[in-house]
Scaffold this active site. Structure first.
Site, PDB file in Angstrom:
ATOM      1  N   ASP A  37       0.849  -1.197   0.000  1.00 34.06           N
ATOM      2  CA  ASP A  37       0.000   0.000   0.000  1.00 34.06           C
ATOM      3  C   ASP A  37       0.886   1.249   0.000  1.00 34.06           C
ATOM      4  O   ASP A  37       1.816   1.330   0.811  1.00 34.06           O
ATOM      5  CB  ASP A  37      -0.851   0.047   1.278  1.00 34.06           C
ATOM      6  CG  ASP A  37      -2.094  -0.832   1.185  1.00 34.06           C
ATOM      7  OD1 ASP A  37      -2.257  -1.532   0.176  1.00 34.06           O
ATOM      8  OD2 ASP A  37      -2.890  -0.801   2.143  1.00 34.06           O
ATOM      9  N   LYS A  94      -8.185   0.697  -5.277  1.00 31.28           N
ATOM     10  CA  LYS A  94      -9.357   0.124  -4.624  1.00 31.28           C
ATOM     11  C   LYS A  94     -10.647   0.830  -5.024  1.00 31.28           C
ATOM     12  O   LYS A  94     -10.708   2.062  -5.075  1.00 31.28           O
ATOM     13  CB  LYS A  94      -9.213   0.236  -3.097  1.00 31.28           C
ATOM     14  CG  LYS A  94      -8.166  -0.683  -2.493  1.00 31.28           C
ATOM     15  CD  LYS A  94      -8.158  -0.531  -0.977  1.00 31.28           C
ATOM     16  CE  LYS A  94      -6.947  -1.163  -0.315  1.00 31.28           C
ATOM     17  NZ  LYS A  94      -6.988  -2.630  -0.302  1.00 31.28           N
ATOM     18  N   GLY A 166      -5.217  -3.006   8.759  1.00 32.47           N
ATOM     19  CA  GLY A 166      -4.923  -1.840   9.600  1.00 32.47           C
ATOM     20  C   GLY A 166      -4.718  -2.152  11.062  1.00 32.47           C
ATOM     21  O   GLY A 166      -4.687  -1.253  11.896  1.00 32.47           O
ATOM     22  N   GLY A 227      -2.970  -7.356   8.209  1.00 35.04           N
ATOM     23  CA  GLY A 227      -2.319  -7.535   9.501  1.00 35.04           C
ATOM     24  C   GLY A 227      -0.852  -7.915   9.431  1.00 35.04           C
ATOM     25  O   GLY A 227      -0.209  -8.112  10.461  1.00 35.04           O
TER      26      GLY A 227
END
Lengths: 307, 211
Positions: A37, A94, A166, A227
């Protein structure tokens, strides 16, 4: 002779674009790699330099989306274009679940993959996007085999297990990849009647279940996401059968993003080599701060979005 | 156990497994009854009779090749006569020259390539083409080829030869002796003849001992 062949061939060009083979083919090329990301062109360059196989262009990483609350939407096209201009590796972006218009915009921007993502606020509480209608390929999240098969049936050319984005906490990612693997393993050697029941429960065609049962794996590439914060987390994902990993907040929320990114790339390749894992895990500084799952109310769990 | 020369034993073909679709290459080798081995570190190259550089992201592969000192031993394997096949990113890794400034990696194939020459993913395509250089009689094979964000071979130097072009004449495969670089992916198209060429080549070649 060669010229003659060319002239003959030129009359009838055989080229076909956006086929199922090219759509799922790009994901096959990303295997064994890390998709990171990024929120700026500078971060995209750091990711590429570290050895990322692709970047996910978005306005806020999941941990910030989680912190800020509100409605999370598709990123500004200018921001996506800036990242496309900055790197030569594939750029994904996204769209909200069910948001056909956002997906059309991303397709017009020539992104390499659209992630129909639960990290953004869903736009449709009943329908995911019919991804067969698009020329651009899609990646979608899943928590179990049924969800994966529904997305593939809708045209997803790549899957990722959801995890809990997140959080910097790998526990949900582990649960999801294990669940998918166990459910695929449970199909082994089962007869048509059993497989038809599985298909009925999953609300997908029998043929799709049959193909998965026969191959012992999904018919598209499956990454782990949600995660992953350390090289060891990436290696664990690979040990559990991931084809590769998505890392969201884990890189640019760490103390040393460039070093952490490179280490996660190394760990994804050398996941089976503990010596190398020890070497690349050393001296990275603080990882992103994680969140214990029981402190997140059910309603705030991103992985519950989508069905 | 009696020592056997590489040429008489069943050849083991390495597949670079630092990143990319190496599993598909290993599966293709298995389909034709050949033995494959994943290569991540220099020690994995020991005793190989051929090597495949798979599709993937060449930027990522480049980092991993340098980080684990794989460049010199792969070049050495090629110099000893082992056949080397590079598909897509693998062809970029093989090339002597890369357009737009990237440093070459293995410099084993006298061509200049351009990454993503056809555009982004929406321009990925499938097409039929004629491929020469694989049959011993010099004839061409008709092949269905899959191109994913593919590189193009912009020019072919004196040491290499063009072995496949698209309808519009763009070069998508070149061979230099035991080294073959192609822009497309036989391993995801159910195409086994390129791998068969590699294995036959490996069988036929007496690989010089490692330096």
């Amino acid at each position: 002779m060669v010229c003659e062949n060319r002239a003959m061939a030129a009359k009838k060009s055989t080229a076909k674009k956006s086929t199922w083979v090219t759509k799922k083919g790009l994901a096959q090329m990303l295997k064994g790699g890390v998709i990171m990301d990024v929120v700026t062109p500078a971060e995209a360059k750091i990711a590429e330099e570290a050895g990322a196989v692709a970047v996910m262009a978005l306005e806020r990483v999941p941990s910030d989306i989680r912190r800020d609350g509100g409605v999370a939407r598709m990123s500004d096209p200018d921001m996506i274009k800036g990242i496309q201009a900055a790197v030569s590796i594939p750029v994904m972006a996204k769209a909200r679940i069910g948001h056909i218009a956002e997906a059309r915009i991303l397709e017009a921007l020539d992104v390499d993959y659209i992630d129909e993502s639960e990290v953004l606020t869903p736009a449709d509480d009943r329908n995911h996007i019919n991804k067969h209608d698009f020329r651009v390929p899609f990646v979608c999240g899943c928590k179990d085999l049924g969800e994966a098969l529904r997305r593939i049936n809708e045209g997803a050319a790549m899957m990722r297990t959801k995890g809990e984005a997140g959080t910097g906490n790998i526990v949900e990612a582990v649960r999801h990849i294990r669940t998918v693997s166990e459910q695929i393993a449970a199909l082994r050697g089962k007869g048509e009647k059993h497989l038809r029941n599985v298909a009925k429960e999953a609300r997908v065609p029998y043929e799709l279940v049959r193909v998965v049962a026969k191959a012992g794996r999904l018919p598209v590439v499956n990454f782990v996401a949600g995660g992953i914060a350390t090289p060891a987390d990436a290696a664990l994902s690979m040990m559990l059968g991931a084809d590769g990993v998505f890392v969201g907040s884990g890189i640019f929320k760490s103390k040393n993003p460039a070093k952490t990114a490179a280490a996660i790339v190394q760990a994804t390749t050398h996941w089976a080599n503990p010596q190398i894992l020890a070497e690349v895990s050393a001296g990275l500084g603080e990882a992103m701060r994680g969140i214990e799952m029981r402190t997140i109310p059910e309603a705030e769990r991103l992985s519950k979005r989508g069905w | 156990m009696a020592a056997r020369s590489a040429s008489s034993a069943k050849p083991v073909i390495g597949v670079l497994a630092v990143q990319g679709d190496f599993r598909e290459h290993l599966d293709t080798l298995e389909t034709i009854g050949a033995t494959g081995r994943e290569v991540r570190l220099p020690a994995d190259l020991h005793g190989l009779s051929g090597l495949i550089l798979p599709g993937g992201e060449s930027t990522a592969m480049r980092k991993l090749l340098h980080r684990w000192n794989l460049v010199a031993p792969i070049r050495d394997l090629a110099a000893r006569g082992a056949p080397i096949l590079g598909t897509c990113a693998g062809a970029i890794i093989l090339a002597n020259r890369i357009a737009d400034g990237d440093e070459p990696v293995l410099s084993l194939l006298d061509v200049e390539v351009r990454r993503n020459a056809f555009g982004r993913q929406l321009e990925s395509f499938e097409a039929d083409l004629q491929m020469r250089g694989l049959r011993s009689d010099g004839g061409a094979l008709t092949m269905h080829a899959v191109f994913i964000r593919a590189p193009e071979i912009l020019s072919v130097g004196a040491k290499a030869e063009t072995v496949a072009t698209l309808d519009d004449g763009r070069v998508v495969a070149a061979r230099q002796g035991n080294v073959l670089g192609i822009s497309f992916h036989p391993e995801i198209a159910g195409e086994v003849r390129v791998h068969r060429w590699l294995v036959n080549q490996a069988r036929r070649t007496r690989i010089a001992p490692a330096r």
